[in-house]
Design a protein around this motif. Structure first.
Motif, PDB file in Angstrom:
ATOM      1  N   MET A   1      29.518  51.828  -1.653  1.00 17.48           N
ATOM      2  CA  MET A   1      30.126  50.787  -2.021  1.00 17.48           C
ATOM      3  C   MET A   1      30.441  50.103  -0.604  1.00 17.48           C
ATOM      4  SD  MET A   1      33.942  49.725  -3.733  1.00 17.48           S
ATOM      5  CE  MET A   1      33.315  48.700  -5.008  1.00 17.48           C
ATOM      6  N   PHE A   2      30.239  48.819  -0.490  1.00 15.20           N
ATOM      7  CA  PHE A   2      30.585  47.930   0.654  1.00 15.20           C
ATOM      8  C   PHE A   2      31.511  46.750   0.172  1.00 15.20           C
ATOM      9  CE2 PHE A   2      29.151  43.951   3.177  1.00 15.20           C
ATOM     10  CZ  PHE A   2      29.646  44.593   4.330  1.00 15.20           C
ATOM     11  N   LEU A   3      32.702  46.563   1.100  1.00 17.04           N
ATOM     12  CA  LEU A   3      33.627  45.377   0.846  1.00 17.04           C
ATOM     13  C   LEU A   3      33.636  44.779   2.075  1.00 17.04           C
ATOM     14  CD1 LEU A   3      35.372  44.880  -1.476  1.00 17.04           C
ATOM     15  CD2 LEU A   3      37.183  46.410  -0.703  1.00 17.04           C
ATOM     16  N   ILE A   4      33.865  43.614   1.992  1.00 17.78           N
ATOM     17  CA  ILE A   4      34.541  42.678   3.040  1.00 17.78           C
ATOM     18  C   ILE A   4      35.811  42.328   2.836  1.00 17.78           C
ATOM     19  CG2 ILE A   4      34.083  40.452   4.418  1.00 17.78           C
ATOM     20  CD1 ILE A   4      31.012  40.691   3.686  1.00 17.78           C
ATOM     21  N   ILE A   5      36.786  42.432   3.634  1.00 15.54           N
ATOM     22  CA  ILE A   5      38.126  42.206   3.425  1.00 15.54           C
ATOM     23  C   ILE A   5      38.787  41.474   4.560  1.00 15.54           C
ATOM     24  CG2 ILE A   5      40.440  43.177   3.339  1.00 15.54           C
ATOM     25  CD1 ILE A   5      39.117  45.819   2.606  1.00 15.54           C
ATOM     26  N   GLY A   6      39.264  39.979   4.200  1.00 14.29           N
ATOM     27  CA  GLY A   6      39.626  39.076   5.013  1.00 14.29           C
ATOM     28  C   GLY A   6      40.915  39.078   5.653  1.00 14.29           C
ATOM     29  N   LYS A   7      41.666  38.213   6.107  1.00 15.50           N
ATOM     30  CA  LYS A   7      42.993  38.237   6.436  1.00 15.50           C
ATOM     31  C   LYS A   7      43.821  38.421   5.127  1.00 15.50           C
ATOM     32  CE  LYS A   7      42.066  35.245  10.245  1.00 15.50           C
ATOM     33  NZ  LYS A   7      42.062  34.051  10.994  1.00 15.50           N
ATOM     34  N   ASN A   8      45.038  38.830   5.408  1.00 13.00           N
ATOM     35  CA  ASN A   8      46.036  39.165   4.399  1.00 13.00           C
ATOM     36  C   ASN A   8      45.591  40.253   3.260  1.00 13.00           C
ATOM     37  OD1 ASN A   8      47.834  37.335   5.798  1.00 13.00           O
ATOM     38  ND2 ASN A   8      46.901  35.783   4.518  1.00 13.00           N
ATOM     39  N   ASP A   9      44.486  40.851   3.627  1.00 20.40           N
ATOM     40  CA  ASP A   9      43.750  42.008   2.761  1.00 20.40           C
ATOM     41  C   ASP A   9      43.392  41.271   1.365  1.00 20.40           C
ATOM     42  OD1 ASP A   9      44.699  43.811   4.809  1.00 20.40           O
ATOM     43  OD2 ASP A   9      46.416  44.552   3.502  1.00 20.40           O
ATOM     44  N   VAL A  10      43.084  40.216   1.645  1.00 26.85           N
ATOM     45  CA  VAL A  10      42.118  39.544   0.602  1.00 26.85           C
ATOM     46  C   VAL A  10      40.593  39.980   0.455  1.00 26.85           C
ATOM     47  CG1 VAL A  10      41.190  37.302  -0.421  1.00 26.85           C
ATOM     48  CG2 VAL A  10      43.588  37.544   0.616  1.00 26.85           C
TER      49      VAL A  10
END
Length: 128
Positions: free
Chosen positions: A1-10
């Protein structure tokens, strides 16, 4: 699984890339979110964007890559392939920059399908 997480853990993007042999459902998301604290602690101390394997859960590893804009790329995998994972992260990072510099890009509408195809192509090239 691959995940991109932005600012504020979004979460900005999620893809199942076949980096884990057995199906463990939503457990991948819990593993990644548990590793976020480790990434947030290690990222400011490292001069590298690629943090390597930051966490391990049973026989699964979590590798991370943090961009200059504090976007975290996280991958759950069950085999050690440091060079392939690093190259995968670099290629995905380049595609993120290309997607986000598009004036029509909207983070809240997610990445376009062309981005998804490029991520899966990079996974086939470097991870599988």
């Amino acid at each position: 699984m691959f995940l991109i997480i932005g600012k504020n853990d979004v979460p900005m993007y999620e893809a199942s890339l076949g980096t884990v042999k057995k199906d463990i459902g939503h457990l991948n998301q819990f593993i990644i979110h548990a590793a976020l604290d480790i990434v947030d602690e290690e990222a400011p101390l490292s001069s590298n964007m690629y943090l390597r394997t930051v966490d391990k859960f049973n026989d699964l590893y979590v590798s991370a890559y943090v961009t200059a804009a504090n976007i975290r790329l996280m991958l759950v995998h069950d085999t050690k392939n440091e060079d392939g994972i690093k190259n995968f992260f670099i290629e995905v990072h380049e595609n993120i920059v290309k997607a986000m510099t598009n004036p029509l890009f909207d983070v809240f509408r997610n990445f376009p399908t062309a981005f998804d195809a490029k991520v899966k192509q990079a996974a086939k090239k470097f991870l599988i």
